[in-house]
Write a protein that holds these residues in place. Structure first.
Motif, PDB file in Angstrom:
ATOM      1  N   ASP A  20     -17.992   9.154  -7.894  1.00  0.00           N
ATOM      2  CA  ASP A  20     -18.338   7.755  -7.640  1.00  0.00           C
ATOM      3  C   ASP A  20     -17.193   6.909  -8.199  1.00  0.00           C
ATOM      4  O   ASP A  20     -17.327   6.241  -9.227  1.00  0.00           O
ATOM      5  N   TYR A  21     -16.062   6.959  -7.532  1.00  0.00           N
ATOM      6  CA  TYR A  21     -14.839   6.386  -8.072  1.00  0.00           C
ATOM      7  C   TYR A  21     -14.915   4.866  -8.207  1.00  0.00           C
ATOM      8  O   TYR A  21     -15.534   4.177  -7.386  1.00  0.00           O
ATOM      9  N   ILE A  22     -14.271   4.365  -9.256  1.00  0.00           N
ATOM     10  CA  ILE A  22     -14.279   2.935  -9.555  1.00  0.00           C
ATOM     11  C   ILE A  22     -13.395   2.202  -8.548  1.00  0.00           C
ATOM     12  O   ILE A  22     -12.233   2.570  -8.333  1.00  0.00           O
ATOM     13  N   GLU A  23     -13.948   1.173  -7.946  1.00  0.00           N
ATOM     14  CA  GLU A  23     -13.200   0.399  -6.967  1.00  0.00           C
ATOM     15  C   GLU A  23     -12.257  -0.574  -7.662  1.00  0.00           C
ATOM     16  O   GLU A  23     -12.439  -0.912  -8.834  1.00  0.00           O
ATOM     17  N   THR A  24     -11.246  -1.048  -6.915  1.00  0.00           N
ATOM     18  CA  THR A  24     -10.288  -1.979  -7.495  1.00  0.00           C
ATOM     19  C   THR A  24     -10.851  -3.392  -7.500  1.00  0.00           C
ATOM     20  O   THR A  24     -11.679  -3.758  -6.661  1.00  0.00           O
ATOM     21  N   HIS A  25     -10.381  -4.195  -8.479  1.00  0.00           N
ATOM     22  CA  HIS A  25     -10.842  -5.575  -8.627  1.00  0.00           C
ATOM     23  C   HIS A  25      -9.675  -6.558  -8.674  1.00  0.00           C
ATOM     24  O   HIS A  25      -9.570  -7.447  -7.846  1.00  0.00           O
ATOM     25  N   ASP A  43      -4.513 -10.017  -6.912  1.00  0.00           N
ATOM     26  CA  ASP A  43      -4.968  -8.772  -6.297  1.00  0.00           C
ATOM     27  C   ASP A  43      -4.069  -7.639  -6.764  1.00  0.00           C
ATOM     28  O   ASP A  43      -2.854  -7.814  -6.926  1.00  0.00           O
ATOM     29  N   GLN A  89      -8.125   9.167 -10.891  1.00  0.00           N
ATOM     30  CA  GLN A  89      -9.531   9.546 -10.828  1.00  0.00           C
ATOM     31  C   GLN A  89      -9.723  10.868 -10.095  1.00  0.00           C
ATOM     32  O   GLN A  89     -10.543  11.694 -10.506  1.00  0.00           O
ATOM     33  N   ASP A 113      -8.035  -3.709 -13.129  1.00  0.00           N
ATOM     34  CA  ASP A 113      -7.696  -2.336 -12.742  1.00  0.00           C
ATOM     35  C   ASP A 113      -6.850  -1.650 -13.806  1.00  0.00           C
ATOM     36  O   ASP A 113      -7.010  -0.449 -14.066  1.00  0.00           O
ATOM     37  N   LYS A 168      -3.343   0.335  -7.171  1.00  0.00           N
ATOM     38  CA  LYS A 168      -4.521   0.894  -6.498  1.00  0.00           C
ATOM     39  C   LYS A 168      -4.359   2.396  -6.296  1.00  0.00           C
ATOM     40  O   LYS A 168      -5.276   3.179  -6.545  1.00  0.00           O
ATOM     41  N   GLN A 184      -6.570   5.430  -8.114  1.00  0.00           N
ATOM     42  CA  GLN A 184      -7.291   6.389  -7.276  1.00  0.00           C
ATOM     43  C   GLN A 184      -6.833   7.809  -7.566  1.00  0.00           C
ATOM     44  O   GLN A 184      -7.661   8.726  -7.720  1.00  0.00           O
TER      45      GLN A 184
END
Length: 236
Positions: free
Chosen positions: A93-98, A30, A43, A103, A36, A40
């Motif tokens: 539409d920000y890219i979410e973390t994976h 994670d 972006q 990331d 993270k 954020q």
């Protein structure tokens, strides 16, 4: 494992080049809060920049649109992955973390304005070729759809195509069980080999500082179109 750029790519785009980064004995997990937050924040800052600067003025987007045109693809219908990322940011539409690997790949792509893909090396079979897709070529992508790669750059191993500056396949996706990764930076053609090497080295160091393991980097271009992954110099 050999990695080779086919000559017809240089016929269409003489300055085509990619960075190959090999990560070994790495640990995917994670994303830490630091990563993270950095993704954020980047972006959010990029969103304000894009309010004043249209996408076609971004060097990487402009150059990759030209690559697509040179190959006979339509960049408006099938934009490169980095253009899709920038488009999402422009719409907030920000890219979410994976994960700690995915990331970082997203951050590198946004930060340097280039398409970038990470592939589970353990799922690859035989030699890898960088070529141009024929009309019937495609695969199930990470976008949840079947994607045609006609007239677009693709990566293929001895089994099937698996990656592209457009969208990557499900088959070679990175998971938390992945310990050996092939990272491909689809560089701007106008970037010098020296600049490209500096960028690849910086990415490799940042990745291993977060995920552990070793990294090794090289640049493939017209004067150096192939390499053996096993021959990459390992950095400790």
């Amino acid at each position: 494992m050999e990695f080779h750029i086919e000559p017809k790519l240089f016929d269409a785009v003489s300055e085509f080049k990619i960075a190959i980064i090999h990560y070994n004995r790495t640990t995917v997990s994670d994303s830490p809060q630091m990563l993270k937050g950095r993704l954020q924040l980047f972006q959010e800052q990029l969103f304000f920049e894009l309010e004043e600067r249209p996408l076609h003025e971004i060097d990487g987007i402009r150059e990759w649109r030209n690559v697509w045109k040179a190959l006979g693809a339509n960049p408006m219908e099938n934009p490169s992955s980095v253009e899709l990322l920038y488009y999402r940011v422009a719409k907030q539409d920000y890219i979410e973390t994976h994960s700690s690997a995915v990331d970082l790949n997203t951050l590198f792509s946004l930060q340097y304005g280039i398409p970038s893909g990470m592939y589970n090396l353990e799922t690859l079979v035989g030699d890898i070729h960088v070529t141009v897709g024929q009309e019937e070529v495609g695969y199930e992508g990470l976008n949840g759809s079947f994607n045609s790669l006609h007239n677009m750059i693709l990566l293929k191993d001895g089994y099937s195509p698996f990656g592209s500056p457009y969208v990557d396949s499900v088959r070679t996706a990175i998971t938390e069980e992945t310990s050996e990764i092939l990272h491909v930076l689809f560089l701007r053609p106008d970037m010098s080999v020296e600049e490209a090497q500096h960028l690849a080295t910086a990415c490799g160091r940042m990745f291993t500082s977060l995920n552990g393991g070793e990294s090794s980097e090289t640049i493939l271009h017209k004067g150096n179109p192939s390499l053996s992954v096993a021959d990459l110099p390992t950095q400790f």
